[in-house]
Write an enzyme that holds these catalytic residues in place. Structure first.
Site, PDB file in Angstrom:
ATOM      1  N   THR A  77      40.974  52.397  46.549  1.00  0.00           N
ATOM      2  CA  THR A  77      41.446  52.404  45.159  1.00  0.00           C
ATOM      3  C   THR A  77      42.298  53.638  44.880  1.00  0.00           C
ATOM      4  OG1 THR A  77      39.532  51.144  44.447  1.00  0.00           O
ATOM      5  CG2 THR A  77      40.706  52.369  42.746  1.00  0.00           C
ATOM      6  N   ASN A 155      40.741  39.530  49.571  1.00  0.00           N
ATOM      7  CA  ASN A 155      39.334  39.799  49.852  1.00  0.00           C
ATOM      8  C   ASN A 155      38.440  38.578  49.664  1.00  0.00           C
ATOM      9  OD1 ASN A 155      40.359  40.440  47.202  1.00  0.00           O
ATOM     10  ND2 ASN A 155      38.275  40.989  46.629  1.00  0.00           N
ATOM     11  N   GLN A 183      41.613  44.860  53.507  1.00  0.00           N
ATOM     12  CA  GLN A 183      40.947  43.780  54.246  1.00  0.00           C
ATOM     13  C   GLN A 183      41.659  43.471  55.562  1.00  0.00           C
ATOM     14  OE1 GLN A 183      38.074  42.704  53.432  1.00  0.00           O
ATOM     15  NE2 GLN A 183      37.900  43.246  51.271  1.00  0.00           N
ATOM     16  N   CYS A 328      28.338  34.203  37.147  1.00  0.00           N
ATOM     17  CA  CYS A 328      27.021  34.743  36.843  1.00  0.00           C
ATOM     18  C   CYS A 328      26.648  35.933  37.695  1.00  0.00           C
ATOM     19  CB  CYS A 328      25.975  33.661  37.006  1.00  0.00           C
ATOM     20  SG  CYS A 328      26.101  32.458  35.701  1.00  0.00           S
TER      21      CYS A 328
END
Lengths: 389, 292
Positions: A77, A155, A183, A328
């Site tokens: 990042t 990813n 990745q 979820c």
């Protein structure tokens, strides 16, 4: 059987990987005996600097780059932010950033933030297999574009994007090209010396180095403005005392990845393919992604009419680790932005499971999942009001 | 990773009463696959009018399955009138607790039960409760992404004592996708609680220290909290705010910079600005938009 019961089947290597034993071994002296500061003038500290340079060479070799083109950072990042903000700092008159709709949050949320600050962000859409709309890309990349940033491999689906072609489009309009390759590095053979990529981000913990270390490749001749300002470390390109042990670990991991890249594309790929083939035999399943252009370790499969978190939690009972594009699992209420961008129907998006392998997986892992997963699917479908058998 | 209670895990791993009742007296299906969870319950009554069988089928996460399972256990043995009084709080209580983000699973259970009771009444030509009727037919859709009506928002807010739009998202999903209705939700909540406060004036009107302060003292206190707690947060997004006036317990604040154009500015005003002032100055302070 006790050995069986203790076993963890880890198929979530796109989330993070195990630190390789060789990596830990290489790191240990720098967490114990050699604690000196590489910037010190005395031998005790100064000698550490040589190990950082050795690590830099190993990372460079994996990428097919020169060691002077590698800047160590704290993570993927940070590398992404540094690259984009540097490009904007250099091209002050240009106001546009082109990325894709399926980027990682590291680019996606950064671009949203920049949008709020007044930059124009254009996101290249994808088709149902997650392939970029290259015609659209060609139309939107223009002389007002400061930087084009598209991930090398996705990813969630493992899709490999045509980065060289995109770099070409960027350069034609005088824009820089950056790719988030966290990745792809170690799984896709690359030789950046022969490629036209200006900047590339990588992350240590995706290739068996520890968390908290990454690198940014900046091609020789490409101007760079530092993101973290302070001391002279990394030749003034990234200030802050070096995370020596982790950098050494990343070097070792890069060396192992360089030697293991053939294995990724043969043995690891074969395991992935066997799991995928057999799981797709289950009724009402679908593969998400582009099987023609995909990482060798990733498989994203939707089990329709059931929900991903339930699947993962039942797999967790057998210590099988995977991840899901379901809403979820993250607490958000919408399923994965990648699957939505691909137009995967909701019936399938909520039940998408990603399996991602590493060289530490075995055929026994595949057997175990093939034994445990189908009954889990069947059980949840029996509970589901949508499953009509 | 969710911190589910043992009870939730038990009901998820060993769900009770899965399936569909043969020749049911009442059926209801709520939720849908787009939203990520759905529940179908079927109910059978015995000769005394008590629920003797209640089965469920659920599409959803572990907490949705556990909520459905515990609901069936709860209502078996009840008459429909007794079952009508079961709320999502009862479901949560029987599960120990649920993560805040999963509260909507318990609300889905309650809705399914109420819809089933309404279904029974319709089948027998009885008048259906106003609220259920409203929710099905007359509510105004507030959240388009999840199809949530103002009636449902008010109802869930009242039942669970919810005051912020964020809580409504956790309990009903409303506002959880595109977020454009968050302001509207906050407005609904504000007017709901205002009505409630006006309906019971004595209880709420206790004398607060803040009220006895002079205007200058009020301004100094409020201004210092705005400078210290609020503006640094707004400035991160290129926004700002300004205290315009104080009358009684109401502080009039003007949103500036990016906050002015932000579709969620009313949420910011209520959640952030009023929240901080309630926390650091007085719980009685109400913040109003001076720009309006």
């Amino acid at each position: 059987m006790t050995q069986e019961e203790d076993r963890i089947v880890y198929l979530d290597n796109n989330a993070t990987t195990a630190v390789a034993p060789e990596v830990l071994e290489a790191m240990m002296p720098f967490l114990t005996k050699y604690y000196g500061n590489p910037s010190s003038i005395h031998t005790f500290g100064g000698q550490v600097a040589a190990h950082i340079e050795e690590a830099r060479e190993k990372v460079a070799k994996l990428l097919g780059a020169a060691s002077s083109e590698i800047i160590f950072t704290s993570c993927g990042t940070e590398s992404d932010s540094a690259a984009i903000l540097s490009a904007l700092g250099i091209c002050r008159k240009k106001n546009k950033i082109v990325c894709s709709t399926v980027e990682h949050a590291a680019i996606l949320n950064l671009s949203q933030e920049l949008e709020r600050k007044g930059y124009e962000i254009v996101r290249i859409p994808v088709d149902s297999k997650g392939r970029l709309d290259m015609e659209f890309a060609e139309q939107v990349i223009d002389t007002d574009t400061a930087v084009v940033s598209v991930m090398w491999a996705n990813n969630e689906t493992g899709n490999i994007q045509p980065v060289e072609k995109l770099a070409e489009l960027a350069h034609k309009q005088g824009a820089l090209f950056h790719t988030d390759a966290v990745q792809a590095v170690g799984k896709v053979p690359m030789d950046l010396s022969k490629m036209n990529i200006d900047m590339l981000s990588l992350s240590g913990h995706k290739l068996h180095a520890p968390k908290g270390v990454g690198a940014l490749y900046v091609k020789r001749g490409v101007r760079f403005r530092p993101f973290i300002i302070g001391g002279h470390q990394e030749r003034g390109r990234r200030a802050g005392t070096e995370n020596v042990a982790s950098v050494v670990g990343l070097g070792k991991a890069a060396e192992l990845a360089y030697n293991g890249i053939a294995e990724e594309n043969t043995r690891v790929k074969a395991m992935r393919d066997r799991l995928e083939e057999n799981l797709l035999k289950i009724k009402a399943t679908r593969l998400n992604g582009d099987p023609e252009h995909r990482l060798p370790n990733t498989s994203n499969i939707s089990f329709e009419f059931i929900e991903g978190e339930s699947i993962l939690m039942l797999l967790d009972m057998f210590k099988i680790c995977a991840s899901s594009g379901s809403a979820c699992t993250t607490g958000s209420l919408e399923p994965s932005h990648v699957l939505r961008a691909m137009g995967v129907p909701y019936t399938a998006a909520h039940g998408a499971i990603r399996f991602s392998f590493s060289r530490y997986n075995t055929e026994a892992d595949v057997d175990f999942v093939l034994e445990k997963l189908p009954p889990v699917i069947e059980r949840l479908r029996e509970i589901s009001p949508y499953w009509k058998g | 990773m969710w911190d589910y209670t043992k009870k939730v895990m038990d009901h998820f791993l060993n769900p009770r009463n899965v399936g569909e009742v043969q020749e049911p007296d009442a059926v209801a299906e709520v939720g849908n696959i787009t939203c990520g969870d759905a529940l179908k319950i079927t109910i059978k009554l015995d000769d005394e009018g008590k629920i003797c069988e209640c089965k469920f089928k659920t599409f959803g996460c572990a907490s949705a399955i556990a909520s459905s399972s515990v609901l069936t256990e709860l209502v078996i043995g009840m008459t429909l009138d007794e079952a009508a009084k079961v709320t999502n709080k009862d479901i949560v209580a029987h599960l120990g607790t649920l993560p805040e983000e999963k509260m909507h699973c318990s609300v889905m259970g309650m809705e399914a039960l109420q819809a089933a009771i309404a279904d029974y009444k319709k089948r027998h030509g009885e008048a259906v409760d106003e609220i259920v009727e409203d929710e099905d037919h007359e509510g105004r859709i507030v959240c388009r992404c999840f199809g949530i009506t103002d009636v449902k928002i008010r109802k869930v807010a009242k039942e669970n004592d919810l005051h912020s739009a964020e809580q409504i998202t956790q309990y009903t999903k409303a506002g959880g996708a595109c977020g454009t209705c968050l302001d509207q939700i906050q407005t609904i909540l504000d007017s709901l609680w205002k009505e409630k406060a006006e309906a019971a004036p004595e209880a709420e009107q206790e004398k607060d220290d803040f009220e006895s302060l002079s205007v200058v003292q009020k301004v100094i206190k409020v201004q210092s909290v705005i400078d210290r707690e609020v503006r640094p947060v707004l400035e991160r997004d290129g926004g700002d705010c300004e205290l315009v006036d104080i009358q009684g317990n109401t502080a009039y604040i003007k949103m500036k910079g990016h906050c002015q154009m932000c579709p969620a500015s009313q949420v910011t005003l209520k959640n952030l600005v009023q929240g901080k002032l309630n926390e650091f100055v007085s719980p009685k302070i109400i913040v109003e938009d001076a720009g309006k």
